[in-house]
Write an enzyme that holds these catalytic residues in place. Structure first.
Site, PDB file in Angstrom:
ATOM      1  N   LYS A 174      43.137   1.910  37.966  1.00 34.71           N
ATOM      2  CA  LYS A 174      42.495   1.994  36.418  1.00 34.71           C
ATOM      3  C   LYS A 174      41.132   1.066  36.582  1.00 34.71           C
ATOM      4  O   LYS A 174      41.556  -0.079  36.748  1.00 34.71           O
ATOM      5  CB  LYS A 174      44.384   1.448  35.706  1.00 34.71           C
ATOM      6  CG  LYS A 174      42.920   1.308  34.279  1.00 34.71           C
ATOM      7  CD  LYS A 174      42.817   3.156  33.937  1.00 34.71           C
ATOM      8  CE  LYS A 174      43.009   2.855  32.278  1.00 34.71           C
ATOM      9  NZ  LYS A 174      43.540   2.539  31.121  1.00 34.71           N
ATOM     10  N   HIS A 202      51.792   1.370  28.793  1.00 36.73           N
ATOM     11  CA  HIS A 202      52.039  -0.007  28.983  1.00 36.73           C
ATOM     12  C   HIS A 202      53.234  -0.313  28.678  1.00 36.73           C
ATOM     13  O   HIS A 202      54.109  -0.329  28.353  1.00 36.73           O
ATOM     14  CB  HIS A 202      51.214  -0.784  28.237  1.00 36.73           C
ATOM     15  CG  HIS A 202      49.411  -0.092  28.043  1.00 36.73           C
ATOM     16  ND1 HIS A 202      48.721  -1.530  29.218  1.00 36.73           N
ATOM     17  CD2 HIS A 202      49.077   0.858  27.613  1.00 36.73           C
ATOM     18  CE1 HIS A 202      47.680  -0.540  29.201  1.00 36.73           C
ATOM     19  NE2 HIS A 202      47.380   0.958  27.976  1.00 36.73           N
ATOM     20  N   ARG A 237      54.460  -3.593  30.000  1.00 36.66           N
ATOM     21  CA  ARG A 237      54.278  -5.603  29.580  1.00 36.66           C
ATOM     22  C   ARG A 237      54.825  -5.746  30.721  1.00 36.66           C
ATOM     23  O   ARG A 237      55.225  -5.687  32.023  1.00 36.66           O
ATOM     24  CB  ARG A 237      54.465  -5.301  27.861  1.00 36.66           C
ATOM     25  CG  ARG A 237      54.140  -4.678  27.277  1.00 36.66           C
ATOM     26  CD  ARG A 237      52.095  -4.247  27.012  1.00 36.66           C
ATOM     27  NE  ARG A 237      52.189  -4.104  26.120  1.00 36.66           N
ATOM     28  CZ  ARG A 237      50.721  -4.195  25.984  1.00 36.66           C
ATOM     29  NH1 ARG A 237      49.874  -4.354  26.849  1.00 36.66           N
ATOM     30  NH2 ARG A 237      50.135  -3.362  24.458  1.00 36.66           N
ATOM     31  N   HIS A 239      50.974   7.959  31.129  1.00 34.28           N
ATOM     32  CA  HIS A 239      49.825   6.710  30.727  1.00 34.28           C
ATOM     33  C   HIS A 239      50.909   5.751  30.231  1.00 34.28           C
ATOM     34  O   HIS A 239      51.327   5.503  28.865  1.00 34.28           O
ATOM     35  CB  HIS A 239      48.696   7.036  30.042  1.00 34.28           C
ATOM     36  CG  HIS A 239      48.041   6.054  30.007  1.00 34.28           C
ATOM     37  ND1 HIS A 239      46.142   5.687  29.661  1.00 34.28           N
ATOM     38  CD2 HIS A 239      47.999   4.779  29.369  1.00 34.28           C
ATOM     39  CE1 HIS A 239      45.815   4.889  29.401  1.00 34.28           C
ATOM     40  NE2 HIS A 239      46.812   4.158  29.169  1.00 34.28           N
ATOM     41  N   ASN A 272      46.983  -3.332  33.514  1.00 31.96           N
ATOM     42  CA  ASN A 272      46.304  -4.441  32.676  1.00 31.96           C
ATOM     43  C   ASN A 272      47.329  -6.089  32.146  1.00 31.96           C
ATOM     44  O   ASN A 272      47.668  -6.036  31.117  1.00 31.96           O
ATOM     45  CB  ASN A 272      45.487  -3.892  31.721  1.00 31.96           C
ATOM     46  CG  ASN A 272      46.938  -2.971  30.411  1.00 31.96           C
ATOM     47  OD1 ASN A 272      47.304  -2.956  31.168  1.00 31.96           O
ATOM     48  ND2 ASN A 272      45.838  -3.271  28.968  1.00 31.96           N
ATOM     49  N   HIS A 293      43.922   8.684  27.586  1.00 33.95           N
ATOM     50  CA  HIS A 293      43.413   8.725  25.999  1.00 33.95           C
ATOM     51  C   HIS A 293      42.452   9.496  25.292  1.00 33.95           C
ATOM     52  O   HIS A 293      41.697   8.527  24.552  1.00 33.95           O
ATOM     53  CB  HIS A 293      44.007   7.217  24.879  1.00 33.95           C
ATOM     54  CG  HIS A 293      43.671   6.223  26.265  1.00 33.95           C
ATOM     55  ND1 HIS A 293      42.046   6.018  26.399  1.00 33.95           N
ATOM     56  CD2 HIS A 293      43.453   5.066  26.754  1.00 33.95           C
ATOM     57  CE1 HIS A 293      41.631   4.658  26.571  1.00 33.95           C
ATOM     58  NE2 HIS A 293      43.230   4.508  27.228  1.00 33.95           N
ATOM     59  N   ASP A 346      50.044   6.360  26.143  1.00 38.56           N
ATOM     60  CA  ASP A 346      49.535   5.097  26.100  1.00 38.56           C
ATOM     61  C   ASP A 346      50.478   4.021  25.139  1.00 38.56           C
ATOM     62  O   ASP A 346      50.159   3.362  24.242  1.00 38.56           O
ATOM     63  CB  ASP A 346      47.994   5.542  25.610  1.00 38.56           C
ATOM     64  CG  ASP A 346      46.751   4.130  25.555  1.00 38.56           C
ATOM     65  OD1 ASP A 346      47.323   2.916  26.238  1.00 38.56           O
ATOM     66  OD2 ASP A 346      46.001   4.343  24.900  1.00 38.56           O
ATOM     67  N   HIS A 398      39.228   4.027  31.327  1.00 33.25           N
ATOM     68  CA  HIS A 398      39.398   4.232  29.936  1.00 33.25           C
ATOM     69  C   HIS A 398      38.039   3.982  29.697  1.00 33.25           C
ATOM     70  O   HIS A 398      37.380   3.237  29.946  1.00 33.25           O
ATOM     71  CB  HIS A 398      39.830   2.690  29.762  1.00 33.25           C
ATOM     72  CG  HIS A 398      40.168   2.120  28.431  1.00 33.25           C
ATOM     73  ND1 HIS A 398      40.856   1.725  27.450  1.00 33.25           N
ATOM     74  CD2 HIS A 398      38.415   1.901  27.389  1.00 33.25           C
ATOM     75  CE1 HIS A 398      40.226   1.676  26.502  1.00 33.25           C
ATOM     76  NE2 HIS A 398      39.134   1.469  26.685  1.00 33.25           N
TER      77      HIS A 398
HETATM   78  O1  DOR Z   1      45.009   0.639  22.106  1.00 35.48           O
HETATM   79  C1  DOR Z   1      45.487   0.164  23.349  1.00 35.48           C
HETATM   80  N1  DOR Z   1      46.120  -1.066  23.753  1.00 35.48           N
HETATM   81  N2  DOR Z   1      44.471   0.403  23.744  1.00 35.48           N
HETATM   82  C2  DOR Z   1      44.502   0.571  25.055  1.00 35.48           C
HETATM   83  O2  DOR Z   1      43.191   1.205  26.691  1.00 35.48           O
HETATM   84  C3  DOR Z   1      45.053  -0.528  26.029  1.00 35.48           C
HETATM   85  C4  DOR Z   1      46.476  -0.555  24.973  1.00 35.48           C
HETATM   86  C5  DOR Z   1      47.287  -1.918  25.138  1.00 35.48           C
HETATM   87  O3  DOR Z   1      47.076  -2.697  26.243  1.00 35.48           O
HETATM   88  O4  DOR Z   1      47.415  -2.743  24.903  1.00 35.48           O
HETATM   89 ZN    ZN Z   2      45.935   2.157  28.581  1.00 35.98          ZN
END
Ligand code: DOR
Ligand code: ZN
Length: 352
Positions: free
Chosen positions: A96, A14, A16, A12, A40, A168, A241, A133
């Site tokens: 997701k 991110h 960006r 998991h 996301n 998470h 995460d 989530h």
């Molecule tokens: O703290 C977080 N940041 N939790 C999430 O579920 C998403 C993530 C983000 O994309 O910044």
């Molecule tokens: Zn996440």
């Protein structure tokens, strides 16, 4: 002191987009062989074309590293069963589920879970994993995860062959529920939820770099997360995460949720597993494993490099990395992003 382990996977992360991706993805690729990449983004990943373009962007930013992004899409009511099949054909391994308003870029998330049942059915038929989530944004912040658990139970009961990952996990309640569920239900565990409680966020001064969703909770919740990570239970595996935000987006009014852990996760986990299992422990390896590594190294490897791959049904990592007892000082910033444990000294380093 140096040990080899199978190269970890991050189940998991991110990564960006654009400039931020270019700065942070290489750090993840230095550590992890594969990672389940969250969708996301803006716009979100919802189509096969979007998914393919995003994968190309990630591969461009990590070229030469051998890093393999495992792609996901964001579930919404407007996705049709044909779209799900096309996403699968384009290489999606998971979809997701974001409750509406639960976290970063989730204003377009799901209101009523029943509205996406056709999508979940198509995912079940296509063998895709459902990543959730698990928070109900209408509940009080410390109770949001627990408040979502009835929805999790309903989905698990309604789709009898769907594989589900509660992401998470941050509370004792959620860990107990996942543990009681069938083998096809698992949870990812982050490094920050293993170490933090709410007091590390707001107990004294405000620590925005510890602010994340789901928020760190009570000591008994943190202890339950830690115990699950150390338990050797194959349905609790590592997903960082890691969620980088620009420093100015963290250190301000209306700061963003997310902890940037990718560069420090493995050294912190090594320290934890060693402290838990090494001192005087019978250094026997797991049964049937013919190597002379101490038990804590094998257990760490299970958590970061075996259990997640096994759950997702992908081959175990082929590559190995070295865990070296060689202290390093975490910088205040890594390419402009403040990492977890900035300014502290870590005992272990990871090298290729
Ligand atoms: O703290 C977080 N940041 N939790 C999430 O579920 C998403 C993530 C983000 O994309 O910044
Ligand atoms: Zn996440």
């Amino acid at each position: 002191m140096e040990y080899t382990i199978l190269r970890p996977d991050d189940m998991h992360i991110h990564l960006r987009q654009g400039d931020l991706l270019a700065r942070c993805a290489p750090h993840a690729a230095r550590v992890f062989g594969r990672a389940i990449v969250m969708p996301n983004t803006i716009p979100p990943i919802t189509t096969s074309l979007g998914l393919e373009r995003y994968r190309e962007e990630i591969l461009g930013a990590t070229s030469g590293s051998g890093f393999a992004p495992l792609m996901t899409f964001k579930i919404s009511e407007s996705i049709t069963p044909d779209d799900v099949a096309a996403l699968k054909a384009a290489g999606a391994v998971a979809g997701k589920y974001y409750p509406r308003g639960a976290t970063t870029n989730s204003a377009d998330g799901i209101g009523d879970h029943r509205a996406v049942y056709p999508v979940l059915r198509a995912m079940e038929q296509n063998g895709l994993v459902l990543c959730i989530h698990g928070e109900d944004p209408a509940a009080f912040s410390l109770d949001r995860e627990a408040a979502f658990l009835p929805v999790l139970s309903e989905i698990v009961a309604r789709f009898p062959t769907l594989r589900v990952v509660l992401e998470h996990v941050s509370s004792r309640a959620a860990i107990e529920v996942v543990a009681s569920m069938p083998e096809r239900v698992a949870a990812t565990i982050t490094v920050h939820h293993i170490f933090l409680t709410l007091d590390d966020v707001i107990g004294e001064l405000l620590h925005p770099h510890h602010f994340c969703k789901p928020v760190a909770k009570r000591p008994e919740d943190r202890d339950a997360v830690r115990e699950a990570a150390l338990s050797g239970g194959p349905r609790f595996f590592f997903g960082s995460d890691s969620a980088p935000h620009e420093q100015r987006a963290k250190e301000c009014a209306d700061g963003c949720a997310g902890v940037y852990t990718a560069p420090v996760a493995m050294p912190l986990l090594a320290e934890l597993f060693e402290r838990e299992f090494a001192p005087g422990a019978a250094a026997a390896s797991a049964p049937g494993v013919a190597d002379d590594r101490p038990e804590w190294v094998s257990r760490l490897e299970d958590f970061t490099s075996r259990f997640g791959a096994r759950f997702y049904g992908i081959p175990l990592p082929e590559d190995r990395v070295y865990l070296k007892r060689s202290p390093w000082d975490v910088p205040g910033q890594i390419d402009g992003i403040v990492p977890f444990r900035a300014g502290s000294r870590l005992t272990w380093s990871l090298t290729a």
